[in-house]
Design a protein around this motif. Structure first.
Motif, PDB file in Angstrom:
ATOM      1  N   ALA A 307       0.831  -1.203   0.000  1.00 11.95           N
ATOM      2  CA  ALA A 307       0.000   0.000   0.000  1.00 11.95           C
ATOM      3  C   ALA A 307       0.868   1.256   0.000  1.00 11.95           C
ATOM      4  N   ALA A 308       1.922   1.252   0.829  1.00  9.39           N
ATOM      5  CA  ALA A 308       2.823   2.407   0.880  1.00  9.39           C
ATOM      6  C   ALA A 308       3.513   2.623  -0.462  1.00  9.39           C
ATOM      7  N   LEU A 347      -4.512  -1.063  10.989  1.00  7.66           N
ATOM      8  CA  LEU A 347      -3.708  -0.660  12.141  1.00  7.66           C
ATOM      9  C   LEU A 347      -2.262  -0.403  11.715  1.00  7.66           C
ATOM     10  N   ALA A 348      -1.698  -1.320  10.916  1.00 10.04           N
ATOM     11  CA  ALA A 348      -0.319  -1.162  10.448  1.00 10.04           C
ATOM     12  C   ALA A 348      -0.210  -0.011   9.448  1.00 10.04           C
ATOM     13  N   CYS A 349      -1.230   0.160   8.608  1.00  9.75           N
ATOM     14  CA  CYS A 349      -1.208   1.247   7.610  1.00  9.75           C
ATOM     15  C   CYS A 349      -1.187   2.617   8.271  1.00  9.75           C
ATOM     16  N   ILE A 354      -1.624   6.334   6.253  1.00 11.81           N
ATOM     17  CA  ILE A 354      -2.568   5.908   5.213  1.00 11.81           C
ATOM     18  C   ILE A 354      -3.974   5.930   5.793  1.00 11.81           C
ATOM     19  N   SER A 355      -4.894   6.581   5.104  1.00  8.46           N
ATOM     20  CA  SER A 355      -6.254   6.750   5.617  1.00  8.46           C
ATOM     21  C   SER A 355      -6.961   5.406   5.743  1.00  8.46           C
ATOM     22  N   GLN A 361      -9.496  -0.663   1.477  1.00  5.63           N
ATOM     23  CA  GLN A 361      -9.379  -1.157   0.102  1.00  5.63           C
ATOM     24  C   GLN A 361      -8.267  -2.207   0.007  1.00  5.63           C
ATOM     25  N   VAL A 362      -7.207  -2.009   0.779  1.00  2.00           N
ATOM     26  CA  VAL A 362      -6.134  -3.004   0.844  1.00  2.00           C
ATOM     27  C   VAL A 362      -6.668  -4.304   1.452  1.00  2.00           C
TER      28      VAL A 362
END
Length: 406
Positions: A307-308, A347-349, A354-355, A361-362
């Motif tokens: 995601a990042a 939680l990790a995002c 990251i919103s 969506q991930v």
């Protein structure tokens, strides 16, 4: 009758392979035969139903038996669980840097309930400890089952010999029921494979080929490199015979059931065949189904880094190391059911700003590739429960001068 005798005399693993092949064939040729998939539902349901009772009575009887004075090696087991989970997260971080993944974000998981932070995950874990014992048995809350089994087991040490014998008889009956259910594994695997082949479209996975390869590659690396290295450090002996046995007897079944909780009886049967102490594995196996989550740590870390990378967020090493710690702690709080680790990705995002909308969506991507991701994740998680339980006890045997064999 002769045919039935030959079937039961055939190795269970060969019968499972036969069920797998037949399931694939039926899934391709008669995908509309929905009744076949019920075989898988019945098998997994039976395992999930008997497992909490098995754990509850095994632990109670082991502790209530005054004659059993075996020294606990739970500290070693827990350390092995945590070290493996953290190293799995580090493996995923390394893979994320070496093979960065871009993902096509999708909708579809917005309504899923996710924890708000590490504190909430840990609070949930602690509240499960003090959950109502009947509720724990009904809902397969193994932390609660273990907690009450420990409390009642110590309390029963003051009970008479007849009472302890009854507990032993009940635990033996549960073990016999487990063996009967496991004999139906080929039919269960047939149904599970049929459902996967007939319901899951291969085309939907093609857009995520690179991500799937990174995920599966990390999990294979953990299973065949990281975990054997941990075992070797502890027993100073070739770890691969034990690793392969655990994957063959536990990992393959877990791959298809996709539930660490359902695989608890399988792992207990494996530990029994290895000659391990029932007092030890009756606690460590259900505990591992809750906190030993190397595969979950890989999933959380890999999808978060993907995601990042998709959002072009630069990740430095200190932040990646912090991600490994968060992923490890989060994974330990993941439930032992299919898809449990995916709901911890937001939680990790949040570590990268990251919103929650993007993070969900991930999670949606995770559900799309779940047929592969969750199968591999559960196989790694569950097989290593038995692997590290055996490692801790073999390490003790080594110190006592006893011969290790499997």
């Amino acid at each position: 009758m002769n045919l039935l005798q030959k079937w039961t005399d055939t190795s269970l693993i060969l019968r499972i392979i036969a069920g797998l092949i037949l399931g694939v064939a039926l899934g391709i040729t008669v995908p509309s035969a929905v009744g076949i998939s019920m075989l898988g539902d019945l098998f997994v349901g039976a395992l999930k139903a008997i497992a909490p009772l098995l754990v509850f009575f095994l632990v109670m009887h082991s502790l209530a038996n005054k004659q059993d004075t075996a020294q606990s090696n739970m500290k070693t087991v827990i350390i092995l669980y945590l070290v493996s989970t953290f190293l799995a997260a580090l493996t995923a971080v390394a893979a994320g840097f070496l093979f960065p993944s871009d993902i096509v974000l999708v909708q579809g998981a917005e309504d899923a309930a996710v924890p708000g932070g590490i504190a909430e995950v840990l609070k949930s874990l602690l509240m499960n400890v003090v959950d109502n014992p009947v509720s724990s048995l009904i809902n397969a809350n193994y932390i609660g089952v273990l907690a009450w089994a420990l409390i009642l087991g110590f309390a029963f040490r003051k009970a008479g010999d007849n009472t302890v014998k009854v507990l032993g008889d009940v635990s033996d009956a549960c073990s016999s029921a487990i063996r009967w259910i496991i004999n139906f594994a080929p039919l269960g695997i047939l149904g599970l494979v049929f459902a996967t082949v007939s319901e899951t479209g291969i085309k939907s996975l093609m857009d995520y080929g690179h991500l799937i390869l990174v995920l599966v590659g990390c999990m294979l690396f953990v299973a065949f490199i990281v975990n054997p290295a941990i075992v070797f450090v502890n027993i100073r002996q070739n770890p691969y015979p034990l690793v392969f046995k655990c994957i063959k007897d536990s990992g393959i079944m877990a791959f298809f059931t996709r539930s660490s909780a359902a695989n608890i009886p399988v792992n207990m049967s494996l530990c029994e065949s290895l000659g391990l102490d029932e007092k030890q594995y009756s606690v460590s196996i259900p505990l591992g189904a809750t906190i030993n989550m190397a595969g979950g740590a890989v999933t959380i870390t890999t999808l978060t880094l993907a995601a990042a990378n998709t959002l072009e967020i630069q990740v430095d090493f200190p932040t990646a190391l912090l991600l490994s710690i968060i992923a490890s702690i989060s994974a330990c709080g993941a439930s032992g059911v299919a898809g449990g680790s995916l709901l911890l990705i937001p939680l990790a995002c949040s570590l990268f700003g990251i919103s929650s909308d993007i993070a969900m969506q991930v999670v949606g991507v995770g559900f799309i590739i779940g047929v592969i991701q969750d199968s591999c994740e559960t196989a790694v998680n569950s097989s290593s429960d038995a692997l590290f339980t055996a490692t801790a006890e073999f390490r003790k045997w080594k110190k006592e001068g006893r011969k290790i064999k499997w």
